[in-house]
Every structure is written in C-alpha cells, then in structure tokens.
Design a protein around this motif. Structure first.
Motif, PDB file in Angstrom:
ATOM      1  N   ARG A 426      20.928 -17.174 -25.615  1.00 12.49           N
ATOM      2  CA  ARG A 426      21.534 -17.357 -24.294  1.00 12.49           C
ATOM      3  C   ARG A 426      20.476 -17.360 -23.194  1.00 12.49           C
ATOM      4  O   ARG A 426      20.571 -18.122 -22.230  1.00 12.49           O
ATOM      5  CB  ARG A 426      22.539 -16.231 -24.021  1.00 12.49           C
ATOM      6  N   ARG A 427      19.475 -16.544 -23.344  1.00  8.87           N
ATOM      7  CA  ARG A 427      18.431 -16.507 -22.330  1.00  8.87           C
ATOM      8  C   ARG A 427      17.619 -17.800 -22.333  1.00  8.87           C
ATOM      9  O   ARG A 427      17.196 -18.291 -21.283  1.00  8.87           O
ATOM     10  CB  ARG A 427      17.515 -15.313 -22.598  1.00  8.87           C
ATOM     11  N   GLN A 428      17.400 -18.388 -23.453  1.00 14.26           N
ATOM     12  CA  GLN A 428      16.635 -19.624 -23.525  1.00 14.26           C
ATOM     13  C   GLN A 428      17.417 -20.817 -22.983  1.00 14.26           C
ATOM     14  O   GLN A 428      16.835 -21.739 -22.407  1.00 14.26           O
ATOM     15  CB  GLN A 428      16.225 -19.891 -24.980  1.00 14.26           C
ATOM     16  N   THR A 429      18.715 -20.797 -23.164  1.00 17.51           N
ATOM     17  CA  THR A 429      19.532 -21.940 -22.719  1.00 17.51           C
ATOM     18  C   THR A 429      20.252 -21.676 -21.406  1.00 17.51           C
ATOM     19  O   THR A 429      21.166 -22.422 -21.044  1.00 17.51           O
ATOM     20  CB  THR A 429      20.569 -22.268 -23.798  1.00 17.51           C
ATOM     21  N   ALA A 430      19.858 -20.647 -20.689  1.00 17.68           N
ATOM     22  CA  ALA A 430      20.564 -20.308 -19.443  1.00 17.68           C
ATOM     23  C   ALA A 430      20.319 -21.352 -18.367  1.00 17.68           C
ATOM     24  O   ALA A 430      21.197 -21.621 -17.545  1.00 17.68           O
ATOM     25  CB  ALA A 430      20.126 -18.931 -18.955  1.00 17.68           C
ATOM     26  N   ASN A 431      19.140 -21.986 -18.322  1.00 19.99           N
ATOM     27  CA  ASN A 431      18.804 -22.957 -17.275  1.00 19.99           C
ATOM     28  C   ASN A 431      19.157 -24.390 -17.648  1.00 19.99           C
ATOM     29  O   ASN A 431      18.884 -25.315 -16.884  1.00 19.99           O
ATOM     30  CB  ASN A 431      17.313 -22.877 -16.946  1.00 19.99           C
ATOM     31  N   LEU A 432      19.730 -24.596 -18.808  1.00 19.51           N
ATOM     32  CA  LEU A 432      20.106 -25.959 -19.200  1.00 19.51           C
ATOM     33  C   LEU A 432      21.474 -26.312 -18.604  1.00 19.51           C
ATOM     34  O   LEU A 432      22.383 -25.479 -18.570  1.00 19.51           O
ATOM     35  CB  LEU A 432      20.170 -26.073 -20.724  1.00 19.51           C
ATOM     36  N   PRO A 433      21.663 -27.545 -18.143  1.00 23.41           N
ATOM     37  CA  PRO A 433      22.978 -27.945 -17.602  1.00 23.41           C
ATOM     38  C   PRO A 433      23.981 -28.113 -18.740  1.00 23.41           C
ATOM     39  O   PRO A 433      23.609 -28.367 -19.891  1.00 23.41           O
ATOM     40  CB  PRO A 433      22.679 -29.287 -16.931  1.00 23.41           C
TER      41      PRO A 433
END
Length: 461
Positions: A426-433
C-alpha cells in the motif's frame, strides 16, 4: 715521665727517717739488638693519666718498673706542693691514718657520683619521653596524612567512575555478571568436577509423568552460547545508547544471578526453596519480554543475538517450572482433589499450552520460546514411551501440546508477515492514480513510466 697530680689535701709530714746506706745502683743493661720491640715500647711508653677518683690509690705506685737486678728508686716530683712533700714518698704513711684518709676521700666523692648518676638517669628519661612523644606525633601525623590521601583517592576514584557514561558502566556490569554467572552455574552443576546436578533426586525420570529424560538439559549449552552472543552484541558501536539494551541489561543480569542461585539450591537439596526461586525467575523473564516487544529487533543480527537467546531462556524456564513443580509435589506426596497422577499431568500440560500460546503470540511470534518448550516436551514423550513409568496416553498428549505451540507461534508469524507485506504494498502504490478502464489512453502514458514494475498495457493483456 710525668707524675700524677698530688691531692690538694694537706697531710702531716711523716717523721724523719735516718738515711740508710744503699748499695750502688747498677745501671740497667743497654738495649741490644736482640731486645724485643715490645720491651722497647714498654720502656718508652709514658704513664697514662689516672682519673681523679683514683688519685690516692695510684699515687703510691708512681715508680717505674726496673729490671729485677736494679734497685728501686723514687723519682722526685716535678712540682711538689709548697710546705710539704709528695704523697708518694719513699716511705708510706701509718696504716691508721691512711685508712682514715681513704674513708674521707670516698665519703667526699660518693655524693657527687650519686648526683651525677641521677642526672644521667633524668636525662635518659627525658630523652625517652621526647623520643616517644616525637614518635607518637609522627604516627598521628602519618595516619592523618594516610587517611586524607585515602579519602582523596576514594573521592577521585568515585568522581572518575561517576564521570563514566552510564551505558559504559552497564555494559561492563552485564559482561562481568553474565560471564561470571554462567561459569558459576557450570561449576554448581558439576561440569568442572564434583557432584553432578542431574544425579539429584529432583531429576529422576521416574519421579512423575512429566519428568523428561536427562538429555533435555543439553539445551543449556545453546542458551549459554546465546547469552555470550548477547554480551558481544551490546558492545557493538551502534548499540551503545540503545534503549532496548538499557532496559534489558539489568533484567538479564538479575536473571542469570537467579539462575545461579537456583543451581546452588538444587545442588544443596533445597527443592522447595528452589521452586519458589524458579517462580521469581520466570516472572522476571516474562517481564523482559515486554521490553523485547516494545522495541523490536532492528536487524536480523540483533534478532539472532538478543531475541533468540532470551526466548530460549524464557521457554526453558517455563518448561522446567512445570517439571520441577511436578517433581517437588511427588517428593512431598502432595495430593489434592484426586490421587491420579494422570489427571495432574493433563492439567500441567494444559497450563503450559495456554500460557505458552499467549507468550508465543506476542510480537511476530516467539518461535524461540516455542522451540525451547517443545524441546522439553519432546523428551517427556521419549521418556514416557521407553522409560518408567510408561504412559502412551501422556506421550500422545504431550506431542499434541508441542504441536499446538508450534502451530500457534508459526501462524502468528505468518499473519504478521502477511500484514507487513500488505502495508508495504500500500505504501508503494499510494501515489499511483486509480485505474480508469473507460479511458485507457490517458493512463497509458503514466504507466509507461514504470515498465519494469507494471509493464505496458499490451503486455498485460
């Protein structure tokens, strides 16, 4: 030759004696070459002065020794007193007068001699008093200086120790106490000679249904090696001010000291007292688990050198608390509610499974604690199968308890690791739209920036 000084006392002149005709004096023979040196020295030696106290006694012997064949002549005094003759005349005084004069001289000289002796004694006593007072004064001053120096040295040493960082003092104490306690425990158990602790009555395999085989004590080699690793780890540069070690250091010192006392009590046959001390040790190690959970291991090295040894220590202490309690109750013939040993064994195994599961479910799952308990339970299974008293039912129950502990600790670790991986994703994909399935063209340019992770849309198909 000089004559002794005559006495100042005036004596009556002796009556005149008519002169006698003496034979002509024969001169002494001349000194020849054969005359010895000693005789020549005697002839040339002057007469030594005589003390004043013996003037009267020596005044009559003023003549010089001459050869045996020469006549005796009286030499004339060099300075006779005026109006009289010398005391050492050619003829002696009357006997009565001579004795009276000697008594007078002795009476006159007695008083000065006694006074002189008293003066000398007083002087000696004064010197002794002076010397003793000087020695006492020196001793007092020396003792005072020594006390002052000792006090100043103690203050300096204390100030020097107080100036040390508390972390350095703690690490030194942990090193000394842990290594010393391990050596003392090995000595108390008979590893260096003497009575071996595993031959004690408390470790009899046939004492109760929960008594393990004696080979179970071999785990202490692994625990001791792990505690030495803990001592080494705390001296690493990055661990000098670690809050984890600041709390654990004092707990570990107290735990190893209690374990040393426990070994001494068992060797001395104080089984009931050792059971009480065993309970205190178990509570202390459970308290150390709080600090291990509050500050988790930062690296795998720290987990291997700190968490694993303390986990093994805690798990083995919990298991031995069960077996020792069963042995002490069997030795004292304790029976409560029922006399069936089988039921008491089931109760003990149930307590171990419940408490062990709670402990192993903390943090990421305390695998080391579970392994130590399972090690002891496994030797119970072996002893109940091949030893006496034989009980296959207890062996099966103990095996089930060990399985439950392993499953509990393993499942806890699996759940924690799974939650960690999900949080990291979740932390790695938090900034992905978010994906827009209706308008794929807008998202293609964005995802093309991550070809290595997501790939291209055509590739995903």
């Amino acid at each position: 030759m000089s004559m002794p000084t005559p006495s100042n006392h005036r004596l009556p002149q002796p009556p005149p004696v008519p002169p006698r005709k003496t034979p002509e004096a024969v001169p002494p023979p001349p000194l020849s070459e054969t005359t010895s040196v000693i005789e020549r020295l005697k002839a040339a030696r002057p007469k030594t002065p005589v003390p004043s106290d013996d003037r009267d006694a020596t005044s009559t012997t003023a003549t010089v020794a001459a050869p045996s064949d020469a006549p005796v002549t009286a030499p004339t005094p060099s300075s006779p007193p005026a109006g009289g003759t010398s005391d050492s005349g050619p003829t002696g005084r009357p006997g009565q007068e001579r004795q009276d004069q000697e008594r007078q001289d002795q009476g006159a000289d007695a008083t000065p001699s006694k006074a002189r002796e008293e003066e000398l004694k007083a002087a000696r006593a004064e010197k002794l008093r002076t010397a003793s007072s000087a020695a006492s004064s020196w001793a007092a001053q020396s003792g005072k200086r020594t006390a002052q120096w000792t006090a100043s040295a103690s203050r300096s040493a204390a100030a020097n120790v107080r100036s040390w960082p508390l972390d350095v003092v703690r690490r030194i104490l942990v090193t000394v106490v842990v290594l010393g306690s391990l050596a003392g425990t090995a000595w108390a158990t008979g590893l260096f000679g003497g009575t071996e602790v595993w031959t004690s009555e408390l470790f009899r395999t046939d004492l109760s249904l929960l008594s393990p085989h004696r080979y179970a004590l071999a785990i202490w080699a692994l625990i001791g090696l792990g505690l030495v690793g803990y001592v080494v780890h705390q001296w690493l540069p990055g661990e000098s001010n670690s809050p984890r070690h600041r709390r654990l250091g004092w707990v570990v010192m107290a735990a190893v000291l209690l374990n040393f006392g426990l070994a001494l009590m068992i060797s001395a046959g104080l089984y009931l007292e050792s059971l009480i001390l065993h309970g205190v040790l178990l509570v202390l190690l459970l308290f150390s688990l709080r600090w291990l959970n509050r500050w988790p291991a930062a690296t795998s090295t720290e987990g291997s050198l700190v968490d694993v040894p303390l986990g093994l220590f805690l798990g083995w202490t919990g298991f031995t608390a069960l077996s020792h309690c069963a042995a002490v109750l069997s030795l004292n013939g304790f029976s409560w509610l029922w006399d069936d040993d089988f039921r008491w064994a089931l109760v003990g195994l149930g307590i171990v499974v419940v408490i062990g599961s709670v402990v192993c479910s903390t943090d990421r799952g305390r695998i080391a604690v579970a392994l130590a308990v399972v090690w002891g339970i496994g030797w119970i299974v072996v002893e109940r199968i091949i030893g006496q008293p034989q009980s296959l039912l207890i062996a099966g129950t103990a095996a089930l308890a060990a399985f439950l502990l392993l499953i509990t600790s393993g499942s806890r670790r699996h759940r924690v690791d799974h939650s960690y991986r999900r949080a990291l994703r979740r932390r790695q994909t938090a900034n992905l739209p978010p994906l827009n399935l209706d308008d794929e063209d807008d998202d293609d340019d964005f995802y093309d920036e991550y070809p290595g992770r997501f790939g291209r849309p055509d590739d995903r198909r």
